[in-house]
Design a protein around this motif. Structure first.
Motif, PDB file in Angstrom:
ATOM      1  N   GLN A  68       0.809  -1.213   0.000  1.00 48.58           N
ATOM      2  CA  GLN A  68       0.000   0.000   0.000  1.00 48.58           C
ATOM      3  C   GLN A  68       0.848   1.270   0.000  1.00 48.58           C
ATOM      4  OE1 GLN A  68      -3.316  -0.281  -0.434  1.00 48.58           O
ATOM      5  NE2 GLN A  68      -2.827  -2.472  -0.554  1.00 48.58           N
ATOM      6  N   GLN A  69       2.176   1.096   0.061  1.00 48.45           N
ATOM      7  CA  GLN A  69       3.065   2.269   0.062  1.00 48.45           C
ATOM      8  C   GLN A  69       3.024   2.955  -1.292  1.00 48.45           C
ATOM      9  OE1 GLN A  69       7.121   1.473   1.255  1.00 48.45           O
ATOM     10  NE2 GLN A  69       7.893   3.101  -0.075  1.00 48.45           N
ATOM     11  N   ALA A  70       2.986   4.301  -1.285  1.00 46.03           N
ATOM     12  CA  ALA A  70       2.948   5.066  -2.537  1.00 46.03           C
ATOM     13  C   ALA A  70       4.356   5.180  -3.116  1.00 46.03           C
ATOM     14  CB  ALA A  70       2.379   6.454  -2.289  1.00 46.03           C
ATOM     15  N   CYS A  71       4.426   5.181  -4.435  1.00 46.50           N
ATOM     16  CA  CYS A  71       5.703   5.362  -5.121  1.00 46.50           C
ATOM     17  C   CYS A  71       6.261   6.742  -4.784  1.00 46.50           C
ATOM     18  CB  CYS A  71       5.507   5.237  -6.635  1.00 46.50           C
ATOM     19  SG  CYS A  71       6.965   5.620  -7.607  1.00 46.50           S
ATOM     20  N   LYS A  72       7.516   6.789  -4.434  1.00 41.49           N
ATOM     21  CA  LYS A  72       8.129   8.044  -4.003  1.00 41.49           C
ATOM     22  C   LYS A  72       8.788   8.828  -5.134  1.00 41.49           C
ATOM     23  CE  LYS A  72       8.972   6.399   0.705  1.00 41.49           C
ATOM     24  NZ  LYS A  72      10.002   6.138   1.752  1.00 41.49           N
ATOM     25  N   GLY A  73       8.589   8.386  -6.372  1.00 44.95           N
ATOM     26  CA  GLY A  73       9.145   9.116  -7.510  1.00 44.95           C
ATOM     27  C   GLY A  73       9.900   8.202  -8.453  1.00 44.95           C
ATOM     28  N   MET A  74      10.573   8.836  -9.438  1.00 49.27           N
ATOM     29  CA  MET A  74      11.326   8.091 -10.437  1.00 49.27           C
ATOM     30  C   MET A  74      12.806   8.466 -10.383  1.00 49.27           C
ATOM     31  SD  MET A  74       8.738   8.491 -13.698  1.00 49.27           S
ATOM     32  CE  MET A  74       9.919   7.752 -14.821  1.00 49.27           C
ATOM     33  N   GLU A  75      13.649   7.490 -10.612  1.00 51.37           N
ATOM     34  CA  GLU A  75      15.076   7.716 -10.803  1.00 51.37           C
ATOM     35  C   GLU A  75      15.362   7.449 -12.279  1.00 51.37           C
ATOM     36  OE1 GLU A  75      17.251   5.251  -8.133  1.00 51.37           O
ATOM     37  OE2 GLU A  75      16.555   6.299  -6.329  1.00 51.37           O
ATOM     38  N   LEU A  76      15.487   8.522 -13.062  1.00 49.39           N
ATOM     39  CA  LEU A  76      15.566   8.406 -14.518  1.00 49.39           C
ATOM     40  C   LEU A  76      16.991   8.624 -15.013  1.00 49.39           C
ATOM     41  CD1 LEU A  76      14.074   8.060 -17.203  1.00 49.39           C
ATOM     42  CD2 LEU A  76      13.579  10.518 -17.155  1.00 49.39           C
ATOM     43  N   CYS A 136      13.391  -1.044 -16.415  1.00 50.21           N
ATOM     44  CA  CYS A 136      12.808  -0.481 -15.194  1.00 50.21           C
ATOM     45  C   CYS A 136      12.850  -1.507 -14.057  1.00 50.21           C
ATOM     46  CB  CYS A 136      11.352  -0.075 -15.435  1.00 50.21           C
ATOM     47  SG  CYS A 136      11.099   1.023 -16.847  1.00 50.21           S
ATOM     48  N   TYR A 137      12.911  -0.991 -12.818  1.00 50.48           N
ATOM     49  CA  TYR A 137      12.805  -1.849 -11.645  1.00 50.48           C
ATOM     50  C   TYR A 137      12.445  -0.987 -10.437  1.00 50.48           C
ATOM     51  CZ  TYR A 137      17.513  -0.109 -10.535  1.00 50.48           C
ATOM     52  OH  TYR A 137      18.591   0.695 -10.268  1.00 50.48           O
ATOM     53  N   LEU A 138      11.919  -1.633  -9.407  1.00 54.39           N
ATOM     54  CA  LEU A 138      11.577  -0.949  -8.160  1.00 54.39           C
ATOM     55  C   LEU A 138      12.796  -0.928  -7.253  1.00 54.39           C
ATOM     56  CD1 LEU A 138       8.047  -2.450  -7.370  1.00 54.39           C
ATOM     57  CD2 LEU A 138       8.548  -0.120  -8.129  1.00 54.39           C
ATOM     58  N   THR A 139      13.092   0.221  -6.682  1.00 55.56           N
ATOM     59  CA  THR A 139      14.221   0.336  -5.758  1.00 55.56           C
ATOM     60  C   THR A 139      13.769  -0.003  -4.342  1.00 55.56           C
ATOM     61  OG1 THR A 139      13.893   2.663  -5.142  1.00 55.56           O
ATOM     62  CG2 THR A 139      15.074   2.217  -7.201  1.00 55.56           C
ATOM     63  N   THR A 140      14.735  -0.234  -3.448  1.00 57.81           N
ATOM     64  CA  THR A 140      14.403  -0.525  -2.059  1.00 57.81           C
ATOM     65  C   THR A 140      13.823   0.708  -1.362  1.00 57.81           C
ATOM     66  OG1 THR A 140      16.691   0.011  -1.444  1.00 57.81           O
ATOM     67  CG2 THR A 140      16.174  -2.307  -1.839  1.00 57.81           C
ATOM     68  N   GLY A 141      14.028   1.885  -1.952  1.00 55.91           N
ATOM     69  CA  GLY A 141      13.504   3.107  -1.355  1.00 55.91           C
ATOM     70  C   GLY A 141      12.099   3.454  -1.803  1.00 55.91           C
TER      71      GLY A 141
END
Length: 245
Positions: A31-39, A94-99
């Motif tokens: 349920q945690q919201a995405c905190k942004g993108m690292e592009l 693309c991938y999800l980071t631990t942050g």
């Protein structure tokens, strides 16, 4: 005996702690919201065919912009597929980071030639020999003009474009490639008021090597503007046409 029990209990306690710690630290609450993108856009120093704002626009238009969405709602594969549809993107990873962010690495399509044919075609060839749409931004590559169909462009012109891209001297020297009705090659250099006639599209390595030797030993002595036409069509000779006075 008691000492052994204490040591065993301590080891078990440490093991349990490490297991719990790894689980907690690596756990991403759904349920945690995405905190942004690292592009990261590769080759952005030399080419700027795609910008961070354009990436976000593409994702927003496709309904897959991850910012603000819950992690459980984000489909990494769909983001990659959406970006791969861009005419200026070769590949997106693309991938999800631990942050709790979405990391996106973009590899741009790199143009090697621009084709402006007499049949009205206007496009670029990329490093894989594929047709590429013309971007709004100017790209400094050699321009091919004349009687060019797409089959000729993706085979013969592609081979010439790859050669020029890999040769520092000729890449900077050749600014235009003209294809005659017989599908023979004429090159217009940046330095010198002459036309280089190559003939049929073959033997690029040998012809350019012979021409470079002639540049060093011939034109440097007699002058770069002495001839109007230099033909290296034939392997065993260079034919020069003097300018009319």
């Amino acid at each position: 005996m008691i000492k052994r029990i204490l040591i065993l209990s301590l080891l078990l306690g440490i093991t349990a702690y490490l297991i719990i710690a790894v689980t907690v630290f690596n756990h991403r609450p759904e349920q945690q919201a995405c905190k942004g993108m690292e592009l990261l856009i590769k080759d952005s120093v030399d080419y700027q065919l795609i910008t961070p704002s354009e990436v976000k626009r593409i994702l927003k238009k496709g309904g897959v912009l991850p910012e603000g969405k819950k992690l459980c709602e984000i489909n990494i594969r769909t983001i990659e597929e959406t970006l791969d549809k861009s005419p200026f993107i070769q590949n997106a990873e693309c991938y999800l980071t631990t942050g709790g962010k979405v990391a996106v690495s973009i590899y741009q399509r790199i143009p090697i030639l621009r084709v402006i044919s007499n049949n009205g075609d206007n496009y670029y060839l990329d490093t894989e020999g594929k047709i590429m749409a013309t971007p709004d931004k100017a790209i400094h590559v050699a321009i091919a003009t004349g009687f060019i169909d797409r089959k000729f462009a993706q085979k013969e012109l592609y081979e010439l474009g790859k050669f020029l891209q890999e040769d520092l001297f000729w890449n900077s020297q050749i600014e235009q490639i003209n294809i005659t009705p017989k599908q023979e090659i004429e090159l217009i250099p940046r330095v010198g008021n002459h036309i280089l006639f190559f003939g049929k599209p073959n033997d690029y390595t040998e012809k350019f090597s012979k021409l470079q030797t002639f540049y060093k030993k011939g034109l440097n002595r007699v002058g770069w503007n002495k001839y109007s036409r230099i033909s290296i069509e034939f392997n065993n000779q260079i034919i020069c046409t003097k300018k009319e006075k």
